[in-house]
Design a protein around this motif. Structure first.
Motif, PDB file in Angstrom:
ATOM      1  N   VAL A 143     -26.865 -27.290  19.931  1.00 45.38           N
ATOM      2  CA  VAL A 143     -27.331 -28.145  18.733  1.00 45.38           C
ATOM      3  C   VAL A 143     -29.004 -28.736  19.016  1.00 45.38           C
ATOM      4  O   VAL A 143     -29.704 -28.464  18.008  1.00 45.38           O
ATOM      5  CB  VAL A 143     -26.412 -29.329  18.452  1.00 45.38           C
ATOM      6  N   LYS A 144     -29.237 -29.324  19.931  1.00 47.87           N
ATOM      7  CA  LYS A 144     -30.476 -29.954  20.469  1.00 47.87           C
ATOM      8  C   LYS A 144     -31.448 -28.839  20.551  1.00 47.87           C
ATOM      9  O   LYS A 144     -32.542 -28.963  20.007  1.00 47.87           O
ATOM     10  CB  LYS A 144     -30.428 -30.820  21.779  1.00 47.87           C
ATOM     11  N   ASN A 145     -30.991 -27.671  21.056  1.00 53.51           N
ATOM     12  CA  ASN A 145     -32.147 -26.535  21.156  1.00 53.51           C
ATOM     13  C   ASN A 145     -32.179 -25.677  20.051  1.00 53.51           C
ATOM     14  O   ASN A 145     -33.150 -24.798  20.033  1.00 53.51           O
ATOM     15  CB  ASN A 145     -31.313 -25.761  22.488  1.00 53.51           C
ATOM     16  N   GLY A 146     -31.389 -26.003  18.779  1.00 51.54           N
ATOM     17  CA  GLY A 146     -31.434 -25.428  17.588  1.00 51.54           C
ATOM     18  C   GLY A 146     -30.894 -24.100  17.383  1.00 51.54           C
ATOM     19  O   GLY A 146     -31.099 -23.395  16.479  1.00 51.54           O
ATOM     20  N   ASN A 147     -29.681 -24.056  18.255  1.00 45.41           N
ATOM     21  CA  ASN A 147     -28.831 -22.649  18.287  1.00 45.41           C
ATOM     22  C   ASN A 147     -28.004 -22.875  16.879  1.00 45.41           C
ATOM     23  O   ASN A 147     -27.698 -23.802  16.706  1.00 45.41           O
ATOM     24  CB  ASN A 147     -28.261 -22.562  19.518  1.00 45.41           C
ATOM     25  N   GLN A 148     -27.577 -21.776  16.439  1.00 39.78           N
ATOM     26  CA  GLN A 148     -26.622 -21.769  15.317  1.00 39.78           C
ATOM     27  C   GLN A 148     -25.471 -21.222  15.550  1.00 39.78           C
ATOM     28  O   GLN A 148     -24.600 -21.495  14.603  1.00 39.78           O
ATOM     29  CB  GLN A 148     -27.168 -20.851  14.165  1.00 39.78           C
ATOM     30  N   SER A 149     -25.048 -20.880  16.733  1.00 40.69           N
ATOM     31  CA  SER A 149     -23.836 -20.377  17.039  1.00 40.69           C
ATOM     32  C   SER A 149     -23.227 -20.406  18.514  1.00 40.69           C
ATOM     33  O   SER A 149     -24.144 -20.060  19.385  1.00 40.69           O
ATOM     34  CB  SER A 149     -23.501 -18.818  16.544  1.00 40.69           C
ATOM     35  N   TRP A 170     -18.225 -21.397  17.342  1.00 40.17           N
ATOM     36  CA  TRP A 170     -18.461 -22.624  16.502  1.00 40.17           C
ATOM     37  C   TRP A 170     -19.665 -21.948  15.872  1.00 40.17           C
ATOM     38  O   TRP A 170     -20.881 -21.848  16.519  1.00 40.17           O
ATOM     39  CB  TRP A 170     -18.658 -23.876  17.395  1.00 40.17           C
ATOM     40  N   ASP A 171     -19.886 -22.334  14.399  1.00 38.39           N
ATOM     41  CA  ASP A 171     -21.075 -21.724  13.851  1.00 38.39           C
ATOM     42  C   ASP A 171     -21.462 -23.046  13.035  1.00 38.39           C
ATOM     43  O   ASP A 171     -20.735 -23.617  12.160  1.00 38.39           O
ATOM     44  CB  ASP A 171     -20.694 -20.639  12.709  1.00 38.39           C
ATOM     45  N   GLN A 172     -22.899 -23.007  12.992  1.00 39.44           N
ATOM     46  CA  GLN A 172     -23.501 -23.994  12.142  1.00 39.44           C
ATOM     47  C   GLN A 172     -22.749 -25.476  11.819  1.00 39.44           C
ATOM     48  O   GLN A 172     -23.037 -26.239  12.519  1.00 39.44           O
ATOM     49  CB  GLN A 172     -23.762 -23.292  10.777  1.00 39.44           C
ATOM     50  N   GLU A 173     -22.240 -25.714  10.831  1.00 37.61           N
ATOM     51  CA  GLU A 173     -21.709 -26.965  10.283  1.00 37.61           C
ATOM     52  C   GLU A 173     -20.480 -27.350  11.240  1.00 37.61           C
ATOM     53  O   GLU A 173     -20.633 -28.305  11.931  1.00 37.61           O
ATOM     54  CB  GLU A 173     -21.084 -26.796   9.040  1.00 37.61           C
ATOM     55  N   GLN A 174     -19.650 -26.485  11.793  1.00 35.93           N
ATOM     56  CA  GLN A 174     -18.382 -26.700  12.785  1.00 35.93           C
ATOM     57  C   GLN A 174     -19.382 -26.961  13.901  1.00 35.93           C
ATOM     58  O   GLN A 174     -18.922 -27.936  14.604  1.00 35.93           O
ATOM     59  CB  GLN A 174     -17.660 -25.709  12.696  1.00 35.93           C
ATOM     60  N   GLN A 196     -13.211 -20.623  14.683  1.00 31.38           N
ATOM     61  CA  GLN A 196     -12.144 -19.591  15.151  1.00 31.38           C
ATOM     62  C   GLN A 196     -11.910 -20.117  16.442  1.00 31.38           C
ATOM     63  O   GLN A 196     -12.723 -20.402  17.322  1.00 31.38           O
ATOM     64  CB  GLN A 196     -12.549 -18.095  15.155  1.00 31.38           C
ATOM     65  N   TYR A 197     -10.465 -19.952  16.868  1.00 34.76           N
ATOM     66  CA  TYR A 197     -10.104 -20.050  18.360  1.00 34.76           C
ATOM     67  C   TYR A 197      -8.982 -19.050  18.336  1.00 34.76           C
ATOM     68  O   TYR A 197      -8.337 -18.431  17.560  1.00 34.76           O
ATOM     69  CB  TYR A 197      -9.702 -21.550  18.526  1.00 34.76           C
ATOM     70  N   ALA A 198      -8.712 -18.883  19.880  1.00 37.27           N
ATOM     71  CA  ALA A 198      -7.619 -17.920  20.315  1.00 37.27           C
ATOM     72  C   ALA A 198      -7.120 -18.515  21.626  1.00 37.27           C
ATOM     73  O   ALA A 198      -7.855 -19.096  22.419  1.00 37.27           O
ATOM     74  CB  ALA A 198      -8.203 -16.564  20.329  1.00 37.27           C
ATOM     75  N   ILE A 199      -5.763 -18.467  21.886  1.00 35.46           N
ATOM     76  CA  ILE A 199      -5.207 -18.836  23.119  1.00 35.46           C
ATOM     77  C   ILE A 199      -4.449 -17.570  23.441  1.00 35.46           C
ATOM     78  O   ILE A 199      -3.560 -17.308  22.710  1.00 35.46           O
ATOM     79  CB  ILE A 199      -4.345 -20.350  22.832  1.00 35.46           C
ATOM     80  N   GLY A 200      -4.766 -17.376  24.532  1.00 32.76           N
ATOM     81  CA  GLY A 200      -4.362 -16.245  25.282  1.00 32.76           C
ATOM     82  C   GLY A 200      -2.572 -16.297  25.372  1.00 32.76           C
ATOM     83  O   GLY A 200      -2.129 -17.398  25.427  1.00 32.76           O
ATOM     84  N   GLY A 201      -2.033 -14.902  25.183  1.00 37.84           N
ATOM     85  CA  GLY A 201      -0.750 -14.836  25.243  1.00 37.84           C
ATOM     86  C   GLY A 201       0.094 -15.687  26.534  1.00 37.84           C
ATOM     87  O   GLY A 201       0.972 -16.489  26.368  1.00 37.84           O
ATOM     88  N   ALA A 202      -0.583 -15.500  27.607  1.00 40.29           N
ATOM     89  CA  ALA A 202       0.044 -16.229  28.922  1.00 40.29           C
ATOM     90  C   ALA A 202      -0.024 -17.781  28.881  1.00 40.29           C
ATOM     91  O   ALA A 202       0.990 -18.580  29.173  1.00 40.29           O
ATOM     92  CB  ALA A 202      -0.582 -15.618  29.984  1.00 40.29           C
ATOM     93  N   SER A 224     -12.311 -22.221   9.750  1.00 44.67           N
ATOM     94  CA  SER A 224     -12.664 -20.824   8.820  1.00 44.67           C
ATOM     95  C   SER A 224     -11.478 -20.130   8.604  1.00 44.67           C
ATOM     96  O   SER A 224     -10.606 -19.765   9.306  1.00 44.67           O
ATOM     97  CB  SER A 224     -13.668 -19.907   9.547  1.00 44.67           C
ATOM     98  N   GLN A 225     -11.312 -20.015   7.127  1.00 45.48           N
ATOM     99  CA  GLN A 225      -9.982 -19.218   6.575  1.00 45.48           C
ATOM    100  C   GLN A 225     -10.421 -17.829   6.616  1.00 45.48           C
ATOM    101  O   GLN A 225      -9.320 -16.888   6.458  1.00 45.48           O
ATOM    102  CB  GLN A 225      -9.900 -19.654   5.089  1.00 45.48           C
ATOM    103  N   VAL A 226     -11.497 -17.345   7.072  1.00 44.24           N
ATOM    104  CA  VAL A 226     -12.224 -16.032   6.791  1.00 44.24           C
ATOM    105  C   VAL A 226     -11.848 -15.419   8.109  1.00 44.24           C
ATOM    106  O   VAL A 226     -12.570 -15.991   9.175  1.00 44.24           O
ATOM    107  CB  VAL A 226     -13.433 -15.687   6.305  1.00 44.24           C
ATOM    108  N   ALA A 227     -11.237 -14.229   8.579  1.00 47.36           N
ATOM    109  CA  ALA A 227     -11.004 -13.721   9.915  1.00 47.36           C
ATOM    110  C   ALA A 227     -12.466 -13.375  10.050  1.00 47.36           C
ATOM    111  O   ALA A 227     -13.208 -12.785   9.659  1.00 47.36           O
ATOM    112  CB  ALA A 227     -10.133 -12.499   9.651  1.00 47.36           C
ATOM    113  N   ASP A 228     -12.886 -13.274  11.452  1.00 46.96           N
ATOM    114  CA  ASP A 228     -14.103 -13.004  12.026  1.00 46.96           C
ATOM    115  C   ASP A 228     -13.415 -11.750  13.067  1.00 46.96           C
ATOM    116  O   ASP A 228     -13.204 -12.148  14.228  1.00 46.96           O
ATOM    117  CB  ASP A 228     -14.536 -14.181  12.974  1.00 46.96           C
TER     118      ASP A 228
END
Length: 242
Positions: A143-149, A170-174, A196-202, A224-228
């Motif tokens: 964020v300090k570096n100006g990255n967006q994602s 994590w994108d922009q606002e989040q 978006q997050y994901a936790i592996g099966g194991a 985000s409610q929209v799938a990525d």
């Protein structure tokens, strides 16, 4: 006597005629001189107006050129201010206790992607906590570096291969919202603030029901409610079977 009078009258008439002719010629010359003077004055005025117009046009061109250069300079400065530098992720985590090792780092187009290694020495809770701390550090620096994602994941070794046990994007606002969390934020807060997050099966199977409730029993979730699709494909690509 009569002849003398006639002669005098004729002389007077001649003199009068000469005077009249002289007056006409003089008036004509004066009128022509006045017209010439007016014409000269008009010509001089036109020249002055033309010169003024040229000067005004030149001035406008100079002003417009300066304005254009100023605008171009501002655009260049804006473009420069938005340019991000490469983050040194290794140096960023160097002083962090129990920081996970780095498997790979990719930085391009204002996006940062980091994959952490599993050394196989930690419990699941320690593993998740270590990932959360490292991710928060990367997000704050980005964020300090100006990255967006920012996208991060941590691999876990399985009996038949390995997979991303935990990952988030994590994108922009989040990204900005998550950067406001404390350095010791829980894994739950870090992931639930992700787009978006994901936790592996194991890893998911190893969580207690109470821990699963923290994610509302969703192995895949986020703000985000929209799938990525790209994120999902990236997660799938992290599953490697021996």
């Amino acid at each position: 006597m009569h002849k003398r009078q006639v002669t005098m009258i004729i002389g007077i008439m001649v003199v009068a005629a000469v005077v009249a002719i002289f007056a006409i010629v003089f008036n004509s010359s004066s009128h022509q001189a006045e017209e010439a003077a007016v014409a000269a004055s008009s010509s001089s005025h036109k020249k002055d107006v033309t010169k003024t117009d040229k000067t005004s046009t030149t001035t406008r061109k100079v002003v417009n050129k300066k304005a254009a250069n100023s605008t171009t300079s501002k655009h260049q400065e804006t473009g420069t201010s938005k340019t991000t530098q490469t983050l040194d992720i290794k140096a960023l985590l160097q002083g962090q206790i129990d920081a996970p090792k780095i498997a790979s780092v990719k930085q391009a187009d204002e996006k940062v992607t980091v994959v952490f290694e599993d050394d196989g020495t930690k419990t699941l809770d320690e593993f998740m906590s270590s990932y959360a701390k490292a991710t928060i550090a990367v997000i704050k620096a980005a964020v300090k570096n100006g990255n967006q994602s920012v996208t991060t994941a941590r691999q876990v070794k399985l009996e038949d291969g390995m997979e991303y046990a935990v990952a988030g994007k994590w994108d922009q606002e989040q990204l900005a919202n998550t950067a406001k969390l404390s350095d010791g934020a829980t894994i739950k807060d870090v992931l639930r603030n992700a787009d978006q997050y994901a936790i592996g099966g194991a890893a998911w199977d190893a969580l207690t029901q109470r821990q699963k409730n923290d994610y509302k029993n969703q192995q895949h979730g986020g703000q985000s409610q929209v799938a990525d699709d790209q994120f999902d494909k990236w997660i799938q690509a992290g599953i490697v079977k021996d």
